[in-house]
Write a protein that holds these residues in place. Structure first.
Motif, PDB file in Angstrom:
ATOM      1  N   SER A 105      12.697   0.900  -2.337  1.00  0.00           N
ATOM      2  CA  SER A 105      11.335   0.429  -2.633  1.00  0.00           C
ATOM      3  C   SER A 105      10.859   0.920  -4.002  1.00  0.00           C
ATOM      4  CB  SER A 105      10.370   0.878  -1.551  1.00  0.00           C
ATOM      5  OG  SER A 105      10.796   2.061  -0.965  1.00  0.00           O
ATOM      6  N   GLY A 106      10.031   0.107  -4.633  1.00  0.00           N
ATOM      7  CA  GLY A 106       9.455   0.494  -5.916  1.00  0.00           C
ATOM      8  C   GLY A 106      10.336   0.200  -7.121  1.00  0.00           C
ATOM      9  N   THR A 107      11.405  -0.555  -6.906  1.00  0.00           N
ATOM     10  CA  THR A 107      12.292  -0.876  -8.038  1.00  0.00           C
ATOM     11  C   THR A 107      11.924  -2.218  -8.675  1.00  0.00           C
ATOM     12  OG1 THR A 107      13.864  -1.787  -6.451  1.00  0.00           O
ATOM     13  CG2 THR A 107      14.288   0.436  -7.215  1.00  0.00           C
ATOM     14  N   ARG A 123       9.395   4.745  -9.590  1.00  0.00           N
ATOM     15  CA  ARG A 123       9.115   4.018  -8.345  1.00  0.00           C
ATOM     16  C   ARG A 123       7.792   4.460  -7.740  1.00  0.00           C
ATOM     17  NH1 ARG A 123      12.795   4.334  -4.235  1.00  0.00           N
ATOM     18  NH2 ARG A 123      13.917   6.178  -4.852  1.00  0.00           N
ATOM     19  N   ALA A 124       7.561   5.778  -7.740  1.00  0.00           N
ATOM     20  CA  ALA A 124       6.317   6.292  -7.146  1.00  0.00           C
ATOM     21  C   ALA A 124       5.111   5.830  -7.948  1.00  0.00           C
ATOM     22  CB  ALA A 124       6.367   7.808  -7.077  1.00  0.00           C
ATOM     23  N   ARG A 154       4.824   3.104  -9.762  1.00  0.00           N
ATOM     24  CA  ARG A 154       4.593   1.669  -9.505  1.00  0.00           C
ATOM     25  C   ARG A 154       3.938   1.471  -8.139  1.00  0.00           C
ATOM     26  NH1 ARG A 154      10.603  -0.181 -11.230  1.00  0.00           N
ATOM     27  NH2 ARG A 154      10.370   0.086 -13.456  1.00  0.00           N
ATOM     28  N   ARG A 155       4.483   2.143  -7.123  1.00  0.00           N
ATOM     29  CA  ARG A 155       3.965   1.959  -5.764  1.00  0.00           C
ATOM     30  C   ARG A 155       2.513   2.424  -5.648  1.00  0.00           C
ATOM     31  NH1 ARG A 155       7.033  -0.069  -1.378  1.00  0.00           N
ATOM     32  NH2 ARG A 155       7.146  -2.003  -2.529  1.00  0.00           N
ATOM     33  N   SER A 156       2.199   3.570  -6.286  1.00  0.00           N
ATOM     34  CA  SER A 156       0.824   4.046  -6.163  1.00  0.00           C
ATOM     35  C   SER A 156      -0.123   3.106  -6.909  1.00  0.00           C
ATOM     36  CB  SER A 156       0.670   5.501  -6.599  1.00  0.00           C
ATOM     37  OG  SER A 156       0.940   5.618  -7.955  1.00  0.00           O
ATOM     38  N   GLU A 188       0.329  -0.168  -6.992  1.00  0.00           N
ATOM     39  CA  GLU A 188       0.158  -1.284  -6.049  1.00  0.00           C
ATOM     40  C   GLU A 188      -0.807  -0.902  -4.929  1.00  0.00           C
ATOM     41  OE1 GLU A 188       4.769  -2.690  -6.436  1.00  0.00           O
ATOM     42  OE2 GLU A 188       4.035  -2.148  -4.466  1.00  0.00           O
ATOM     43  N   THR A 207       2.815   9.523  -2.510  1.00  0.00           N
ATOM     44  CA  THR A 207       3.522   8.232  -2.483  1.00  0.00           C
ATOM     45  C   THR A 207       5.013   8.468  -2.698  1.00  0.00           C
ATOM     46  OG1 THR A 207       1.600   7.158  -3.443  1.00  0.00           O
ATOM     47  CG2 THR A 207       3.639   5.927  -3.554  1.00  0.00           C
ATOM     48  N   ARG A 208       5.338   9.379  -3.642  1.00  0.00           N
ATOM     49  CA  ARG A 208       6.738   9.675  -3.954  1.00  0.00           C
ATOM     50  C   ARG A 208       7.439  10.260  -2.728  1.00  0.00           C
ATOM     51  NH1 ARG A 208       9.618  14.103  -6.017  1.00  0.00           N
ATOM     52  NH2 ARG A 208      11.150  13.580  -7.609  1.00  0.00           N
ATOM     53  N   LEU A 248       7.933   7.584  -0.027  1.00  0.00           N
ATOM     54  CA  LEU A 248       8.938   6.603  -0.460  1.00  0.00           C
ATOM     55  C   LEU A 248      10.364   7.195  -0.338  1.00  0.00           C
ATOM     56  CD1 LEU A 248       8.042   4.560  -3.510  1.00  0.00           C
ATOM     57  CD2 LEU A 248      10.090   5.879  -3.705  1.00  0.00           C
TER      58      LEU A 248
END
Ligand code: DC
Length: 231
Positions: free
Chosen positions: A20-22, A162-163, A165-167, A169, A178-179, A182
């Motif tokens: 996730s997060g790629t 990745r973290a 980007r996800r945070s 979103e 988040t990291r 994930l």
């Protein structure tokens, strides 16, 4: 075919896997839209079956209980990259499958072999019906679901990228937590017995840490076009 008539582009099956997060979803949707291909988000299907388990009070710590009802919900996935849709027994679950509760439980549900068999069959039938070709994103598409895909891409990125980007979103959720969440989910997805998250031997690995989304999309579009030209 008549002389001069445009030849339709050959159908192409593209498998895009990675943690996730790629940038898997954004890339897969954009590539499919740009090339006129169908699109399938297999993570959404695992989230949908997890949502059904939670809604029906199935004990998700009990794989036997999950396996016993794995065939019950009817999951229908849309394949339009500009409007990805998913329903469970006729209910639109596109929003509910993204909740924290579903996210924290999806690895346990998707590790159950009966769930994977059921969802894998669904994925193969959707891919087989995509006349012009399809981009299928997930964790085990190149290794298990569609091992004969024309093109396999494995997206990676550093945990930091990745973290962050996800945070973003998740509208500014704390990057550190988040990291952690994930990495925990990736570890569970990578270590399960049945079709874990893994790079296929013949997949092209693309590290997206220092690339913009646009650059990743262009890179994948070029790879798909090369495959189509060679077919
Ligand atoms: O891509 P996503 O974060 O929405 O996926 C949710 C979960 O679904 C992921 O943690 C693992 C599972 N999954 C899977 O096991 N196999 C796939 N092909 C896709 C997702």
């Amino acid at each position: 075919m008549e002389n001069g008539a445009a030849r339709p582009a050959p159908a192409v099956i593209v498998a895009i896997d990675g943690p996730s997060g790629t940038g898997k979803s954004s890339t897969s949707k954009a590539v499919a839209a740009k090339l006129g291909l169908s699109y399938l988000d297999t993570g959404a299907q695992y989230r949908a079956i997890t949502w059904w388990m939670v809604t029906n009070d199935i004990d998700i710590t009990d794989p036997t209980a999950i396996a016993a009802v794995a065939g019950k919900p009817e999951i229908i996935s849309g394949t339009d990259p500009s409007a990805p849709a998913i329903t469970v027994d006729g209910t639109d679950v596109a929003g509910p499958i993204r909740t924290q509760e579903v996210t924290s439980k999806v690895s346990a549900v998707s590790a159950v072999p009966e769930v994977r068999t059921r969802i894998t069959e669904l994925q193969r039938s959707i891919a087989a019906a995509a006349e012009l070709g399809i981009v299928v994103e997930g964790r085990d598409i190149g290794t298990t679901v569609l091992p004969d895909a024309d093109l396999k891409i494995f997206l990676t990125a550093s945990p930091e990228a990745r973290a962050s980007r996800r945070s973003g979103e998740l509208k500014g959720a704390d990057v550190n937590s988040t990291r952690e969440a994930l990495l925990k989910r990736d570890a569970a997805d990578s270590s399960r017995k049945t079709s874990p998250l893994a790079k296929a031997d013949d997949a092209v690995e693309v590290d997206t840490s220092d690339l913009t989304l646009q650059q990743v999309i262009e890179c994948v579009v070029t790879l798909v076009e090369e495959k189509r030209a060679a077919k």
